[in-house]
Enzyme design. Sequence first.
Site, PDB file in Angstrom:
ATOM      1  N   CYS A  54      -9.561  -6.652   3.435  1.00  0.00           N
ATOM      2  CA  CYS A  54      -9.208  -7.741   2.513  1.00  0.00           C
ATOM      3  C   CYS A  54     -10.432  -8.641   2.407  1.00  0.00           C
ATOM      4  O   CYS A  54     -11.559  -8.159   2.418  1.00  0.00           O
ATOM      5  CB  CYS A  54      -7.965  -8.488   2.989  1.00  0.00           C
ATOM      6  SG  CYS A  54      -8.159  -9.301   4.577  1.00  0.00           S
ATOM      7  N   CYS A 114      -5.415 -23.089   2.391  1.00  0.00           N
ATOM      8  CA  CYS A 114      -6.078 -23.188   1.090  1.00  0.00           C
ATOM      9  C   CYS A 114      -7.191 -22.155   0.969  1.00  0.00           C
ATOM     10  O   CYS A 114      -7.478 -21.663  -0.114  1.00  0.00           O
ATOM     11  CB  CYS A 114      -6.637 -24.593   0.875  1.00  0.00           C
ATOM     12  SG  CYS A 114      -5.341 -25.797   0.532  1.00  0.00           S
TER      13      CYS A 114
END
Length: 407
Positions: free
Chosen positions: A365, A199
């Site tokens: 990232c 998540c």
Amino acid sequence: MPTAIEEEVQQLPKLSNEEIARYSRHLILPEVGMEGQQKLKAAKVLCVGTGGLGAPLALYLTAAGVGTIGLIDFDVVDESNLQRQIIHSQSTVGMLKVDSAERMLKGLNKNVKVVKHNTMLTSANALEIFKDYDVIADGTDNFQTRYLVNDACVLTGKPNAYGSIFRFEGQASVFATEEGPCYRCLYPEPPPPGLVPSCAEGGVLGILPGLVGVIQATEVIKLILGIGEPLVGRLLLVDALGMNFRTLKLRKNPNCPACGTHEIKELIDYDQFCGIEKPTSVGPLEVSRDKAVADAAVVDGIPQISVEELKKKLDAKADIFVLDVREPHEYPIANLGAPLIPVGTIESRIGEIAGHKNDEVIVHCRSGARSQKAALALKAAGFTNVHNLTGGILAWAEKIDPSMPKY
Ligand SMILES: [Zn+2]
């Protein structure tokens, strides 16, 4: 002579007048009644995790009068938890999650005993912890712990009220009852590591764990009361966007090594089973992985570079090419001004950056995991000097630019 049932009822804890008033809406339901409420008071439920699923679970079980609630978590409350973990609050950010949760639960119902396990659930402690509880509610967010909870439930004979969530979708079931299947019957093998994003990587609608956690709490209450039809042998699929609920029939697998053949006689190494490298620190999957990456100068042939080193290179106007491989919707939250090619599209868009094949390329990232994948893809495509930015843009915000938001 009292009957066996009467004797059993006599052994249940009595309710005080305050409790009778508090639980009156339960007491007037014939399916619950005084006996059912006493069963709830006698029950001991372990919530594995006090996160998105554990929050509504523990809150509703506490409100319902479950006598003993065990909480297991090793983490501290972070601001980014509050979008869904409603058992914590702004005033408990930074506090141990078990302490924060206890504060909320005690404020809701003083009659409930809260047992805190401020530790990571492991193969070494799971059986010892589980044995004191009647029902286990699995609200974990990673596969290692999910298999661990499953096997420990099968070995100790405790039902597992299971829930899991991702983005807009959830699942719930009741595993490891005597007659029903277990999690391994449904998923004999874990997915390859990195295939299913967590998540934290993939995001989750904050309300979704509320929805699924409340379903888990409902199943726990039904199991304690022995009423209705629990989700044994059924997998409930929740799709919040379409607002569809579907149920799949599950069969107990006679060859299941946990609940079928019983060849699993003790808990195993679940990191190894799930193909995860041994964590170098106590922490959730991605933290451990990031930490492991940070500790190594070269990972899978990709040299790692720190945000401090990148800052030096940028300040010195070094001849480097920085590439951002996050998703377009992440870019406006925070960016380093680098061109963006999402990791999933890098192979098909490699032509756009072919001119940098022999340059010093630094890929980043959010936290360093996706950029490692992208760096490997670039290397495979013939790029000769590719580096991965350790800790990603989060580390940049942490160590270089405190004005940058973290997400
Ligand atoms: Zn099984």
